[in-house]
Design a protein around this motif. Sequence first.
Motif, PDB file in Angstrom:
ATOM      1  N   LYS A 468      96.919  95.874 -54.845  1.00 36.40           N
ATOM      2  CA  LYS A 468      96.436  94.802 -55.551  1.00 36.40           C
ATOM      3  C   LYS A 468      95.909  93.731 -55.879  1.00 36.40           C
ATOM      4  O   LYS A 468      95.112  93.216 -56.028  1.00 36.40           O
ATOM      5  N   GLY A 469      95.263  95.052 -56.932  1.00 34.17           N
ATOM      6  CA  GLY A 469      94.264  94.442 -57.545  1.00 34.17           C
ATOM      7  C   GLY A 469      92.749  93.923 -57.284  1.00 34.17           C
ATOM      8  O   GLY A 469      92.275  92.485 -57.731  1.00 34.17           O
ATOM      9  N   LEU A 470      91.896  94.120 -56.398  1.00 36.65           N
ATOM     10  CA  LEU A 470      90.932  93.433 -55.115  1.00 36.65           C
ATOM     11  C   LEU A 470      90.341  94.545 -55.729  1.00 36.65           C
ATOM     12  O   LEU A 470      89.705  95.243 -55.265  1.00 36.65           O
ATOM     13  N   PRO A 471      89.443  93.737 -55.864  1.00 41.12           N
ATOM     14  CA  PRO A 471      88.062  94.470 -56.729  1.00 41.12           C
ATOM     15  C   PRO A 471      87.386  95.174 -55.276  1.00 41.12           C
ATOM     16  O   PRO A 471      87.127  94.603 -54.227  1.00 41.12           O
ATOM     17  N   CYS A 472      87.082  96.553 -55.476  1.00 39.36           N
ATOM     18  CA  CYS A 472      86.458  97.234 -53.979  1.00 39.36           C
ATOM     19  C   CYS A 472      85.507  98.019 -54.296  1.00 39.36           C
ATOM     20  O   CYS A 472      85.506  99.115 -54.975  1.00 39.36           O
ATOM     21  N   MET A 473      84.283  98.107 -53.184  1.00 39.35           N
ATOM     22  CA  MET A 473      82.961  99.437 -53.438  1.00 39.35           C
ATOM     23  C   MET A 473      83.147 100.143 -51.814  1.00 39.35           C
ATOM     24  O   MET A 473      83.519  99.228 -51.124  1.00 39.35           O
ATOM     25  N   VAL A 474      82.638 100.936 -51.989  1.00 35.39           N
ATOM     26  CA  VAL A 474      82.885 101.988 -51.189  1.00 35.39           C
ATOM     27  C   VAL A 474      81.406 102.723 -50.952  1.00 35.39           C
ATOM     28  O   VAL A 474      81.141 102.451 -51.879  1.00 35.39           O
ATOM     29  N   ALA A 475      80.697 103.289 -49.554  1.00 38.80           N
ATOM     30  CA  ALA A 475      79.874 104.398 -49.869  1.00 38.80           C
ATOM     31  C   ALA A 475      78.026 103.215 -50.253  1.00 38.80           C
ATOM     32  O   ALA A 475      77.637 104.097 -51.213  1.00 38.80           O
ATOM     33  N   LEU A 476      78.451 101.793 -49.569  1.00 39.09           N
ATOM     34  CA  LEU A 476      76.660 101.320 -50.075  1.00 39.09           C
ATOM     35  C   LEU A 476      75.996 101.194 -49.400  1.00 39.09           C
ATOM     36  O   LEU A 476      74.644 101.149 -49.311  1.00 39.09           O
ATOM     37  N   GLY A 477      76.119 102.506 -47.754  1.00 35.80           N
ATOM     38  CA  GLY A 477      74.945 102.588 -46.736  1.00 35.80           C
ATOM     39  C   GLY A 477      74.862 101.531 -45.908  1.00 35.80           C
ATOM     40  O   GLY A 477      75.855 100.193 -46.432  1.00 35.80           O
ATOM     41  N   SER A 478      74.400 101.715 -45.545  1.00 33.20           N
ATOM     42  CA  SER A 478      74.290 101.163 -44.236  1.00 33.20           C
ATOM     43  C   SER A 478      73.594  99.126 -44.157  1.00 33.20           C
ATOM     44  O   SER A 478      73.968  98.943 -43.804  1.00 33.20           O
ATOM     45  N   THR A 479      72.446  99.688 -45.476  1.00 35.44           N
ATOM     46  CA  THR A 479      72.011  98.447 -45.760  1.00 35.44           C
ATOM     47  C   THR A 479      72.184  97.243 -45.610  1.00 35.44           C
ATOM     48  O   THR A 479      72.288  95.640 -45.692  1.00 35.44           O
ATOM     49  N   LEU A 480      73.918  97.558 -45.849  1.00 36.10           N
ATOM     50  CA  LEU A 480      75.259  96.515 -46.274  1.00 36.10           C
ATOM     51  C   LEU A 480      75.122  95.702 -44.609  1.00 36.10           C
ATOM     52  O   LEU A 480      75.260  94.494 -45.220  1.00 36.10           O
ATOM     53  N   LEU A 481      75.514  96.294 -43.822  1.00 30.09           N
ATOM     54  CA  LEU A 481      75.400  96.059 -43.333  1.00 30.09           C
ATOM     55  C   LEU A 481      74.712  94.312 -42.542  1.00 30.09           C
ATOM     56  O   LEU A 481      74.310  94.243 -41.162  1.00 30.09           O
ATOM     57  N   ASP A 482      72.945  94.782 -42.631  1.00 33.53           N
ATOM     58  CA  ASP A 482      71.612  94.092 -42.588  1.00 33.53           C
ATOM     59  C   ASP A 482      71.722  92.306 -43.485  1.00 33.53           C
ATOM     60  O   ASP A 482      70.693  91.735 -42.798  1.00 33.53           O
ATOM     61  N   GLN A 483      72.578  92.898 -43.867  1.00 36.03           N
ATOM     62  CA  GLN A 483      72.839  90.789 -44.905  1.00 36.03           C
ATOM     63  C   GLN A 483      72.889  89.889 -44.205  1.00 36.03           C
ATOM     64  O   GLN A 483      73.830  90.118 -43.413  1.00 36.03           O
ATOM     65  N   GLN A 484      72.527  89.145 -44.672  1.00 32.27           N
ATOM     66  CA  GLN A 484      73.028  87.347 -44.017  1.00 32.27           C
ATOM     67  C   GLN A 484      74.450  87.329 -44.176  1.00 32.27           C
ATOM     68  O   GLN A 484      74.690  86.930 -45.000  1.00 32.27           O
ATOM     69  N   GLN A 485      74.748  86.421 -43.139  1.00 30.95           N
ATOM     70  CA  GLN A 485      76.033  86.162 -43.554  1.00 30.95           C
ATOM     71  C   GLN A 485      76.267  85.443 -44.356  1.00 30.95           C
ATOM     72  O   GLN A 485      75.553  84.312 -44.227  1.00 30.95           O
ATOM     73  N   GLY A 486      77.405  85.117 -45.835  1.00 27.96           N
ATOM     74  CA  GLY A 486      77.186  83.358 -46.308  1.00 27.96           C
ATOM     75  C   GLY A 486      76.531  83.875 -47.259  1.00 27.96           C
ATOM     76  O   GLY A 486      76.261  82.274 -48.067  1.00 27.96           O
TER      77      GLY A 486
END
Length: 838
Positions: A468-486
């Motif tokens: 679908k040509g949608l940029p995508c990254m994986v395996a960024l680690g759990s810190t990703l989930l602590d980031q602020q919404q917005g």
Amino acid sequence: MHNNNKELTLSAPLSGPVLTLAKVPDPVFASGAMGDGIAIDPLNDTLHAPCAGVVVHVARTGHAITLRADNGAELLLHLGLDTVELQGEGFSMLVKEGARVSNGQPLLRYDLDRVAQQCKSLVSLMILTNSQDFQARPITLKSVKVGEPLLHIIRRQASGAQAEADLSGETFVGHIRIAHRGGLHARPAALIRQTAQGFKSKSQLHFAGKSAICDSLIGLMGLAVGEQDEVQVSCQGTDAEAALQALLIALSTALAEAPHAVAPAPVTRHNRTAEAGVLHGVCAAAGLVSGPLFRLNAISLPMDAGSHDPAQQLHALDTALTAVRSEIGSTLAQAKKHKHIDEEAIFAAHLALLEDPALLDAANASIDRGMAATHAWSQSIDQQCEVLAQLGSPLLAERANDLRDLKQRVLRALLGETWHYDVPAGAIVAAHELTPSDLLQLSQQGVAGLCMAEGGATSHVAILARGKGLPCMVALGSTLLDQQQGQAVVLDADSGRLELLPTAERLSQVRQAQLDHQQRRAEQQTQAHHPALTLDGLHIEVAANVASSAEAADALAHGADGVGLLRTEFLFVDRNTAPDEEEQRSAYQAVLDAMGEKSVIIRTIDVGGDKQLDYLPLPIEANPVLGLRGIRLAQVRPEILDQQLRALLHVSPLSRCRILLPMITEVEELLHIRQRLDALCSELGVSERPQLGVMIEVPAAALLAEQLAEHADFLSIGTNDLSQYTLAMDRDHAGLASRVDAMHPALLRLIAQTCAGAALHKRWVGVCGALASDPLATPVLIGLGVSELSVSPVQVGEIKDRVRHLDVAECRRISQSLLKLSSAAAVRHACHQQWPLS
Ligand code: PEP
Ligand code: MG
């Protein structure tokens, strides 16, 4: 009488001698192809309900009725053989569709003498149409009277297919090396399962001291068989030898990658040296975007106290599974329609996983112990994920994501939550791990990019993101989930970076790059409403393929020069009665009206073969795609085509309506329809004649293009069927999907011959098959002499843009040299070199 949720005793619906199906003088019923069941040679004149249930279908011709028993078993009660041909004469139906009936209630009365004289046989059938879920055991094979016990129905255990396998017969054993890239992961395993299910024998795979039945996808994946590993295959049963051969071939034939799929982005794990405000991950789909971060959370369940009513919970799980199956079924149908090969393979594997005995048995066992359906399902999936994770194969570990997808979907169905997110367009979605079905939704909502704490670049979700040509990254680690919404972030998938604190300057640079890309798209879109001329001034008409007036309006909005193919089957399928002439006329008129001043090519009905209609009974065929389909319907049911032609002759203005005939193989068929059109015009007092064209979708038609062009106003090449019939490969065959490629030089030669034949009579040639929507093929088709391309509506702008960058003289010269190449892959490679895609 033993009647509960799982077992049911059916009483005799008729009086008379009982026969096994094998003795029924009808090859289809006798083969069990319609399902397990039993037959009675009736002596009475009324068919009675064999159990309580709901009437789910009544044949229009009154000779058959389908009941759904309370335990879910579906029973087709079919009176006599070939009685459909009596068109209802002699039958009177006593109940309506949707009615609830009690055991023994009269359902259908018939004139015994009259029916007996006019049909092939009175032998009547009771068929269990969902035999995959239930098993039928005759109680007696002597004569019965209405109401006497006749058949015992038992719900199959989840592993019932196994119990049911035909174990009489020898065991055959073979060894083979696995050719599938990455080993036996979900898609190849689904293919193996499908192959094994084509046989009665029990088949197993053995590897590294472990065995798995071929019915279980999870079992197969659990063997952790890698590419080039050697496995043992054993098959036991009456058709074991054939099953073994088929499995050996399926295991040793690599499942090819989709030819049109975007090349996978390089799987690079970037150096995780700490860099303030940047998370490093693995690029799964290339691209550079910015946007607000949006967190997506998975469902988490509260503690379960247990002690639930097992029957109630089983029912809830069954209902949820049915709902999810049907959702996936429609995703599959869409993928098939739009020829998204990867999507189709992935969701077909999901469907197979949902039926997996390993999952269902474990969930059912927990429910039997009093666990809630939600927790039982969740736990069963988690256990299997654990098994996959411990296999030590990263590829198989990634397949756990597919299981988690099914966990979430079924949980949502169980909890009654809508399966829908509201994510702002342009957002960058962050999640622990996204699933293939999440991805489909998110891409529809216009998100800018995806990033996941876990996941791998070869997971199904990554394959879909690339498609679908949608940029995508994986395996960024759990810190990703602590980031602020917005918070505004930059997803630089090309470099494997998620920038959490981009400077204003960086944000604007990325936005600019995004804007440039969007602008190119937008420019293509604004130019889409202008004619497409090549660099040297040749006008190529870019029309659209549609299946309704709404799609026609969409096509016009996207700049289509007309409708190049209206598939009229949309009016005829999924209904119980045929559309009448007026309904057809108004549907065709609506498409004409939606297209402004542009012309519309309407193809006459292309059903028959495997596309059967309830109200249009056609003979059952051994080879449906080689049978009575397309224009051949006119041989057996001329009145249907006449009615459609009448409806078409009533649209206005007729000058904008062109008629296209499918599956033509000889000139006679065209001349016959011309004569019918003339006769109908005289009958209706119509003086104007619509243009009449022929589809070139069978090699015979391409080879006879010159003769056909003498009598046709135009030719339109259906590359989908032309590929199927030229390459002798089923266009819907999962294992051959990537090889059914219309860029094969043999097809290009047929296209060249079609254009040459048409040119002799100054007729134009279009392409309405899927090849027309492939930008790589645009220069080739133009070079071979095609002057109209009918594409999917959203691609009109892109294909017109492609046309505008081409030089016809060069296209002609290079296309001639492509005819000499030896494979579709070689043609595609040469096209990438000559006319790179922007
Ligand atoms: C084709 O065969 O290419 C075609 C356009 O017809 P359909 O896909 O409807 O069979
Ligand atoms: Mg076709």
